[in-house]
Design a protein around this motif. Structure first.
Motif, PDB file in Angstrom:
ATOM      1  N   LEU A  11      47.489  87.888   9.974  1.00  0.00           N
ATOM      2  CA  LEU A  11      48.076  89.148   9.497  1.00  0.00           C
ATOM      3  C   LEU A  11      48.923  89.807  10.583  1.00  0.00           C
ATOM      4  CD1 LEU A  11      45.067  90.657   7.511  1.00  0.00           C
ATOM      5  CD2 LEU A  11      47.274  89.948   6.567  1.00  0.00           C
ATOM      6  N   ALA A  12      48.429  89.772  11.817  1.00  0.00           N
ATOM      7  CA  ALA A  12      49.181  90.368  12.930  1.00  0.00           C
ATOM      8  C   ALA A  12      50.497  89.635  13.146  1.00  0.00           C
ATOM      9  CB  ALA A  12      48.342  90.346  14.202  1.00  0.00           C
ATOM     10  N   ASN A  13      50.458  88.309  13.138  1.00  0.00           N
ATOM     11  CA  ASN A  13      51.689  87.547  13.341  1.00  0.00           C
ATOM     12  C   ASN A  13      52.681  87.753  12.201  1.00  0.00           C
ATOM     13  OD1 ASN A  13      51.707  86.162  15.883  1.00  0.00           O
ATOM     14  ND2 ASN A  13      50.015  84.918  15.144  1.00  0.00           N
ATOM     15  N   GLU A  14      52.175  87.877  10.990  1.00  0.00           N
ATOM     16  CA  GLU A  14      53.070  88.153   9.866  1.00  0.00           C
ATOM     17  C   GLU A  14      53.768  89.499  10.056  1.00  0.00           C
ATOM     18  OE1 GLU A  14      50.775  87.964   6.284  1.00  0.00           O
ATOM     19  OE2 GLU A  14      50.928  85.791   6.171  1.00  0.00           O
ATOM     20  N   ALA A  15      53.003  90.511  10.417  1.00  0.00           N
ATOM     21  CA  ALA A  15      53.577  91.854  10.588  1.00  0.00           C
ATOM     22  C   ALA A  15      54.584  91.889  11.733  1.00  0.00           C
ATOM     23  CB  ALA A  15      52.464  92.870  10.834  1.00  0.00           C
ATOM     24  N   ILE A  16      54.234  91.279  12.858  1.00  0.00           N
ATOM     25  CA  ILE A  16      55.150  91.256  14.003  1.00  0.00           C
ATOM     26  C   ILE A  16      56.400  90.459  13.659  1.00  0.00           C
ATOM     27  CG2 ILE A  16      55.427  90.436  16.379  1.00  0.00           C
ATOM     28  CD1 ILE A  16      52.375  91.061  16.715  1.00  0.00           C
ATOM     29  N   GLY A  17      56.205  89.348  12.957  1.00  0.00           N
ATOM     30  CA  GLY A  17      57.343  88.531  12.555  1.00  0.00           C
ATOM     31  C   GLY A  17      58.308  89.281  11.653  1.00  0.00           C
ATOM     32  N   ALA A  38      59.887  82.566  12.289  1.00  0.00           N
ATOM     33  CA  ALA A  38      58.934  81.571  12.785  1.00  0.00           C
ATOM     34  C   ALA A  38      57.556  82.191  13.001  1.00  0.00           C
ATOM     35  CB  ALA A  38      59.445  80.959  14.087  1.00  0.00           C
ATOM     36  N   GLN A  39      57.518  83.389  13.547  1.00  0.00           N
ATOM     37  CA  GLN A  39      56.234  84.052  13.784  1.00  0.00           C
ATOM     38  C   GLN A  39      55.557  84.417  12.471  1.00  0.00           C
ATOM     39  OE1 GLN A  39      56.334  87.062  16.792  1.00  0.00           O
ATOM     40  NE2 GLN A  39      54.131  87.303  16.809  1.00  0.00           N
ATOM     41  N   GLU A  40      56.339  84.829  11.509  1.00  0.00           N
ATOM     42  CA  GLU A  40      55.773  85.149  10.194  1.00  0.00           C
ATOM     43  C   GLU A  40      55.182  83.888   9.554  1.00  0.00           C
ATOM     44  OE1 GLU A  40      56.918  87.283   5.964  1.00  0.00           O
ATOM     45  OE2 GLU A  40      58.486  87.004   7.448  1.00  0.00           O
ATOM     46  N   ALA A  41      55.903  82.773   9.669  1.00  0.00           N
ATOM     47  CA  ALA A  41      55.400  81.506   9.128  1.00  0.00           C
ATOM     48  C   ALA A  41      54.104  81.092   9.835  1.00  0.00           C
ATOM     49  CB  ALA A  41      56.450  80.418   9.271  1.00  0.00           C
ATOM     50  N   LYS A  42      54.058  81.307  11.139  1.00  0.00           N
ATOM     51  CA  LYS A  42      52.833  81.016  11.901  1.00  0.00           C
ATOM     52  C   LYS A  42      51.678  81.844  11.357  1.00  0.00           C
ATOM     53  CE  LYS A  42      50.890  81.319  16.564  1.00  0.00           C
ATOM     54  NZ  LYS A  42      51.139  81.685  17.962  1.00  0.00           N
ATOM     55  N   GLY A  43      51.943  83.095  11.034  1.00  0.00           N
ATOM     56  CA  GLY A  43      50.915  83.960  10.473  1.00  0.00           C
ATOM     57  C   GLY A  43      50.404  83.459   9.134  1.00  0.00           C
ATOM     58  N   HIS A  44      51.327  82.992   8.291  1.00  0.00           N
ATOM     59  CA  HIS A  44      50.917  82.435   7.000  1.00  0.00           C
ATOM     60  C   HIS A  44      49.984  81.247   7.209  1.00  0.00           C
ATOM     61  CE1 HIS A  44      53.493  84.952   4.563  1.00  0.00           C
ATOM     62  NE2 HIS A  44      54.599  84.492   5.125  1.00  0.00           N
ATOM     63  N   GLN A  46      48.093  80.591   9.883  1.00  0.00           N
ATOM     64  CA  GLN A  46      46.803  81.046  10.412  1.00  0.00           C
ATOM     65  C   GLN A  46      45.920  81.599   9.303  1.00  0.00           C
ATOM     66  OE1 GLN A  46      48.472  83.629  13.467  1.00  0.00           O
ATOM     67  NE2 GLN A  46      47.396  82.448  15.037  1.00  0.00           N
ATOM     68  N   LYS A  47      46.502  82.358   8.396  1.00  0.00           N
ATOM     69  CA  LYS A  47      45.724  82.892   7.282  1.00  0.00           C
ATOM     70  C   LYS A  47      45.203  81.761   6.397  1.00  0.00           C
ATOM     71  CE  LYS A  47      47.440  86.154   4.840  1.00  0.00           C
ATOM     72  NZ  LYS A  47      48.315  87.120   4.172  1.00  0.00           N
ATOM     73  N   ALA A  48      46.032  80.747   6.172  1.00  0.00           N
ATOM     74  CA  ALA A  48      45.613  79.609   5.350  1.00  0.00           C
ATOM     75  C   ALA A  48      44.455  78.859   6.009  1.00  0.00           C
ATOM     76  CB  ALA A  48      46.790  78.664   5.111  1.00  0.00           C
ATOM     77  N   VAL A  49      44.506  78.719   7.322  1.00  0.00           N
ATOM     78  CA  VAL A  49      43.407  78.071   8.051  1.00  0.00           C
ATOM     79  C   VAL A  49      42.129  78.895   7.877  1.00  0.00           C
ATOM     80  CG1 VAL A  49      42.541  77.504  10.361  1.00  0.00           C
ATOM     81  CG2 VAL A  49      44.861  76.844   9.712  1.00  0.00           C
ATOM     82  N   GLY A  50      42.232  80.197   8.000  1.00  0.00           N
ATOM     83  CA  GLY A  50      41.073  81.060   7.798  1.00  0.00           C
ATOM     84  C   GLY A  50      40.511  80.934   6.393  1.00  0.00           C
ATOM     85  N   ASP A  51      41.391  80.888   5.406  1.00  0.00           N
ATOM     86  CA  ASP A  51      40.948  80.720   4.022  1.00  0.00           C
ATOM     87  C   ASP A  51      40.238  79.384   3.833  1.00  0.00           C
ATOM     88  OD1 ASP A  51      42.000  83.186   3.293  1.00  0.00           O
ATOM     89  OD2 ASP A  51      43.873  82.338   2.514  1.00  0.00           O
ATOM     90  N   ALA A  52      40.786  78.325   4.443  1.00  0.00           N
ATOM     91  CA  ALA A  52      40.176  76.997   4.329  1.00  0.00           C
ATOM     92  C   ALA A  52      38.797  76.979   4.978  1.00  0.00           C
ATOM     93  CB  ALA A  52      41.078  75.946   4.965  1.00  0.00           C
ATOM     94  N   LYS A  53      38.673  77.602   6.141  1.00  0.00           N
ATOM     95  CA  LYS A  53      37.366  77.669   6.801  1.00  0.00           C
ATOM     96  C   LYS A  53      36.360  78.394   5.915  1.00  0.00           C
ATOM     97  CE  LYS A  53      38.826  77.520  11.642  1.00  0.00           C
ATOM     98  NZ  LYS A  53      38.876  78.281  12.906  1.00  0.00           N
ATOM     99  N   GLY A  54      36.801  79.456   5.275  1.00  0.00           N
ATOM    100  CA  GLY A  54      35.913  80.195   4.384  1.00  0.00           C
ATOM    101  C   GLY A  54      35.481  79.356   3.193  1.00  0.00           C
ATOM    102  N   ALA A  55      36.415  78.590   2.635  1.00  0.00           N
ATOM    103  CA  ALA A  55      36.096  77.749   1.482  1.00  0.00           C
ATOM    104  C   ALA A  55      35.107  76.652   1.864  1.00  0.00           C
ATOM    105  CB  ALA A  55      37.376  77.134   0.911  1.00  0.00           C
ATOM    106  N   VAL A  56      35.308  76.049   3.038  1.00  0.00           N
ATOM    107  CA  VAL A  56      34.390  75.004   3.503  1.00  0.00           C
ATOM    108  C   VAL A  56      33.002  75.597   3.728  1.00  0.00           C
ATOM    109  CG1 VAL A  56      33.871  73.461   5.447  1.00  0.00           C
ATOM    110  CG2 VAL A  56      36.175  73.521   4.486  1.00  0.00           C
ATOM    111  N   LYS A  57      32.964  76.760   4.341  1.00  0.00           N
ATOM    112  CA  LYS A  57      31.680  77.417   4.606  1.00  0.00           C
ATOM    113  C   LYS A  57      30.960  77.736   3.297  1.00  0.00           C
ATOM    114  CE  LYS A  57      29.835  81.439   7.066  1.00  0.00           C
ATOM    115  NZ  LYS A  57      30.192  82.626   7.857  1.00  0.00           N
ATOM    116  N   ASP A  58      31.686  78.262   2.322  1.00  0.00           N
ATOM    117  CA  ASP A  58      31.083  78.589   1.026  1.00  0.00           C
ATOM    118  C   ASP A  58      30.545  77.340   0.334  1.00  0.00           C
ATOM    119  OD1 ASP A  58      31.660  81.267   1.380  1.00  0.00           O
ATOM    120  OD2 ASP A  58      33.442  81.242   0.075  1.00  0.00           O
TER     121      ASP A  58
END
Length: 73
Positions: A11-17, A38-44, A46-58
């Motif tokens: 979220l931070a990288n998206e906002a800064i981007g 590029a920074q905004e894309a990096k943020g997207h 990172q968020k997707a990685v976080g979502d994937a980690k959450g899905a695996v954990k669930d």
């Protein structure tokens, strides 16, 4: 990193981007605009990685609960 850390950094990288892109547009700097995109894309990502980690954990938690329930029968 944890799921929540990845999402927060994303979220931070998206906002800064987005801000960099806006500054680049105001100043006419294509380089700043590109860096912002590029920074905004990096943020997207990172968020997707976080979502994937959450899905695996669930999924792992559900499987563990199912196994525990089966063992208690």
């Amino acid at each position: 990193m944890s799921e929540f850390t990845d999402k927060a950094k994303g979220l931070a990288n998206e906002a800064i981007g987005k801000a960099k892109q806006g500054i680049g547009e105001l100043t006419g700097s294509e380089q700043t605009q590109a860096e912002g995109a590029a920074q905004e894309a990096k943020g997207h990502t990172q968020k997707a990685v976080g979502d994937a980690k959450g899905a695996v954990k669930d999924t792992a938690n559900k499987a563990a609960d199912a196994a525990d329930s089966a063992l208690k029968r």
